[in-house]
Design a protein around this motif. Structure first.
Motif, PDB file in Angstrom:
ATOM      1  N   SER A   1      -3.845   0.295  -2.449  1.00 20.12           N
ATOM      2  CA  SER A   1      -3.280  -1.024  -2.137  1.00 20.12           C
ATOM      3  C   SER A   1      -3.366  -1.907  -3.376  1.00 20.12           C
ATOM      4  CB  SER A   1      -4.025  -1.670  -0.957  1.00 20.12           C
ATOM      5  OG  SER A   1      -5.390  -1.843  -1.255  1.00 20.12           O
TER       6      SER A   1
ATOM      7  N   SER B   1       0.830  -1.208   0.000  1.00 24.45           N
ATOM      8  CA  SER B   1       0.000   0.000   0.000  1.00 24.45           C
ATOM      9  C   SER B   1       0.858   1.248   0.000  1.00 24.45           C
ATOM     10  CB  SER B   1      -0.935   0.007   1.205  1.00 24.45           C
ATOM     11  OG  SER B   1      -0.202  -0.010   2.411  1.00 24.45           O
TER      12      SER B   1
ATOM     13  N   SER C   1      -5.741   6.305   0.081  1.00 24.56           N
ATOM     14  CA  SER C   1      -5.007   5.059   0.359  1.00 24.56           C
ATOM     15  C   SER C   1      -5.134   4.130  -0.835  1.00 24.56           C
ATOM     16  CB  SER C   1      -5.546   4.386   1.617  1.00 24.56           C
ATOM     17  OG  SER C   1      -5.394   5.233   2.736  1.00 24.56           O
TER      18      SER C   1
ATOM     19  N   ALA D   1      -4.453  -0.539  -8.636  1.00 29.33           N
ATOM     20  CA  ALA D   1      -4.514  -0.459  -7.177  1.00 29.33           C
ATOM     21  C   ALA D   1      -5.918  -0.046  -6.750  1.00 29.33           C
ATOM     22  CB  ALA D   1      -3.489   0.534  -6.663  1.00 29.33           C
TER      23      ALA D   1
ATOM     24  N   THR E   1       0.147   5.933  -0.074  1.00 30.80           N
ATOM     25  CA  THR E   1      -0.813   7.017   0.118  1.00 30.80           C
ATOM     26  C   THR E   1      -0.515   8.139  -0.860  1.00 30.80           C
ATOM     27  OG1 THR E   1      -1.041   6.497   2.471  1.00 30.80           O
ATOM     28  CG2 THR E   1      -1.758   8.680   1.758  1.00 30.80           C
TER      29      THR E   1
END
Length: 635
Positions: free
Chosen positions: A192, A136, A190, A179, A138
């Motif tokens: 991931s 992950s 966020s 993602a 940001t």
């Protein structure tokens, strides 16, 4: 964004008034920097104040009015009675002072600037990850002044397999990895993702359709831990002969089928433990026993290297990358027979083998990924526990090594790619001998006789040295006899030649007189010691031919020019020169007689006649010793 506000100045009667002095402060309430804009008149009693706030947050606009200095200016505050319009009127007196306030200002962030937005990794590196691991990061959306946006942006993150040498997408037909994005409603998002295929990817991040946040990034996806069930072996198992190196390859992979990405420039030997056994028989014990407890062929040379492909290069020309996870096994059998080759990966036997005997090119020796995966899936479907216990590998190859005439026939019946799986339980690898063992009987004979020959040579050398020593001692005795004879000859020739001027009977000097003369001579200093005349007189005094003169007396007479003493000295010198020539001739004759004996003892020395003669001459001159040196010095 540039902004402004207007100040309407009125007097006590409510009329528009000019000539007022204002001081304006824009004060940040969230620790952000403040502003001090300067109002200016734009009409009767009307003033304009321009400002530009670049940091978002809450502010107060404080307006001071008065003609004096700052200490005499009053802060304008009050209540805005009409909140619905753009005029903010502040009145005094008739409203409660507790409700009076200054003008408040809220600054919102500007439009999103993708180039100024940021991305940060969560708990690791942004540019590295491992296959199958959820990773992950940001993304923070910013405006041009680095103010964080409130959220609501459209964020996308794409990861495409990248061809680094070509700086292009490796496979345009391959669907990019994406993602999952979560809006945190505070300008942060966020992201991931989980990628199962190892390799180099290009990570691109876009904000509202515009690439930004410092992307693109190069993302390295490493392989996961090795899965031995997906390791396979390929090579020419039907083309093995004695006296010739055979090369097979071991491809190590992880659970997702990725080749183990270990950089050979960092780990030249790789990180996996690879072993090779050529088994005559197989047992049923654990894999930590050689050939599972069976019998291993000892007469075989084995070399294992990492990251070298069938083409002999370290990089695959098709991808431009190293041959990751590929181990090359070169084995050299010496004995013909029927064998079972076994490859171990981390002390576990590999189950999948493929024959590449018929592959016409190096690139086609490797089996297809589909065939390798089918073999691995087949092994996974079988009970692993039972397979380890009984060692009944269904895909275990029986390697047969044929003669060279048989190999050419096999090339025509095999498929082009090495997709043929071999099963060792149904056939063996036959190693055929194609060369004759050389006859080494002569070498073995010389090796057996070497110690005796060394002892014999040592005895001969020792005997030669002893004979040479005896010869030198005999020659030295002869030299002494010759010297004594020459001294007697010289004494007899000179004796009586000296007649002193005063007359009288010559007499031999006593031993005490000779010693006294020698002592006086030693005390005379280094200059007289090396005087040739003094040396000759000393010899004549010792022989007693100067009628009892001491050395000092003889020296004084010689220095005074005594004719008798000088005559004896001249005759002494001539006799010494003649004697030296005779001695040299005798010694040359004696040495020449010894040459055949020396040649017989030292048969290994082969010198020409001229060099031999010169050596003999130097030896004779050297053997003359101090006698000849004294003669030449006196001359």
């Amino acid at each position: 964004v540039p902004a402004y506000f207007l100040i309407q100045c009125r007097d006590a009667f409510g009329e528009m008034a000019s000539g007022a002095t204002f001081r304006v402060e824009v004060v940040g309430l969230d620790s952000q920097p403040g502003l001090t804009p300067s109002p200016y008149a734009v009409g009767t009693g009307l003033y304009r104040c321009d400002y530009t706030a670049i940091v978002r947050g809450s502010y107060e606009i404080r307006i001071y009015v008065g003609r004096g200095g700052s200490q005499y200016q009053d802060l304008i505050s009050g209540i805005d009675t009409e909140l619905s319009n753009d005029d903010h009127d502040f009145y005094y007196g008739e409203h409660s002072s507790t409700a009076a306030r200054v003008f408040s200002l809220t600054v919102s962030p500007g439009a999103t600037d993708p180039a100024n937005s940021r991305v940060t990794a969560t708990g690791g590196e942004l540019t590295t990850t491992t296959a199958g691991v959820i990773t992950s990061f940001t993304v923070t959306a910013m405006d041009s002044f680095s103010n964080r946006r409130p959220g609501g942006e459209v964020i996308n993150a794409l990861m495409e397999l990248w061809d680094v040498p070509k700086n292009a997408i490796a496979d345009p037909a391959l669907t990019p990895e994406t993602a999952a994005i979560t809006d945190n409603k505070d300008g942060r998002y966020s992201a991931s993702y989980r990628i199962t295929r190892s390799g180099v990817y290009q990570l691109s991040i876009s904000l509202s359709g515009v690439q930004g946040a410092g992307s693109p990034y190069q993302l390295m996806v490493a392989s996961a831990q090795a899965d031995i069930a997906r390791t396979y072996v390929f090579g020419p198992f039907e083309q093995v002969v004695t006296g010739k190196t055979t090369t097979i390859f071991v491809q190590t992979r992880d659970q997702f089928g990725n080749n183990m990405r270990v950089d050979p420039t960092v780990k030249p030997a790789g990180v996996e433990q690879i072993g090779f056994e050529l088994c005559i028989t197989k047992g049923s014990l654990a894999a930590n026993y050689t050939c599972a407890g069976g019998q291993e062929e000892p007469n075989v040379g084995v070399t294992i290297t990492y990251a070298f492909g069938p083409d002999g290069q370290q990089k695959d020309p098709a991808t431009g990358e190293y041959y990751f996870g590929l181990y090359k096994i070169d084995f050299y059998p010496f004995e013909a027979g029927s064998y079972t080759p076994q490859v171990k990966h981390n002390d576990t036997y590999v189950s999948c083998y493929f024959d590449s005997t018929a592959a016409p090119t190096a690139a086609e020796q490797r089996p297809s990924v589909t065939s390798a995966d089918e073999c691995a899936d087949q092994q996974s479907s079988t009970s692993s526990a039972r397979r380890r216990q009984t060692h009944q590998w269904t895909a275990e190859p029986q390697m047969r090594v044929r003669a060279q005439s048989e190999q050419s026939e096999a090339l025509h019946v095999r498929a082009r790619r090495a997709d043929k799986q071999v099963v060792w339980e149904t056939q063996n690898m036959e190693i055929t001998q194609v060369f004759q063992t050389p006859d080494t009987s002569n070498e073995r004979l010389w090796i057996a006789l070497a110690p005796a020959l060394c002892v014999l040579m040592a005895v001969v050398i020792e005997a030669s040295c002893f004979a040479h020593k005896l010869y030198r001692e005999k020659e030295e005795r002869n030299m002494n006899r010759i010297a004594d004879a020459n001294n007697d000859k010289i004494r007899a020739s000179i004796d009586g030649d000296y007649q002193p001027v005063h007359g009288g009977v010559p007499s031999m000097p006593s031993t005490a007189a000779v010693r006294e003369t020698s002592s006086l001579h030693s005390a005379a200093g280094s200059t007289r010691e090396h005087d040739p005349t003094l040396r000759a007189l000393s010899a004549l005094v010792e022989m007693g031919v100067l009628s009892g003169l001491t050395l000092d007396e003889a020296m004084r007479k010689a220095e005074a020019g005594d004719a008798a003493v000088l005559a004896v000295l001249d005759k002494h010198r001539n006799l010494l020169a003649q004697t030296a020539q005779e001695m040299e001739a005798v010694l040359l004759s004696s040495r020449a007689a010894q040459i055949p004996l020396q040649n017989a003892q030292m048969a290994s020395i082969d010198e020409d006649a001229a060099a031999g003669t010169e050596v003999q001459r130097e030896s004779v001159v050297s053997d003359t010793g101090s006698l000849r040196t004294e003669m030449l010095t006196n001359q």
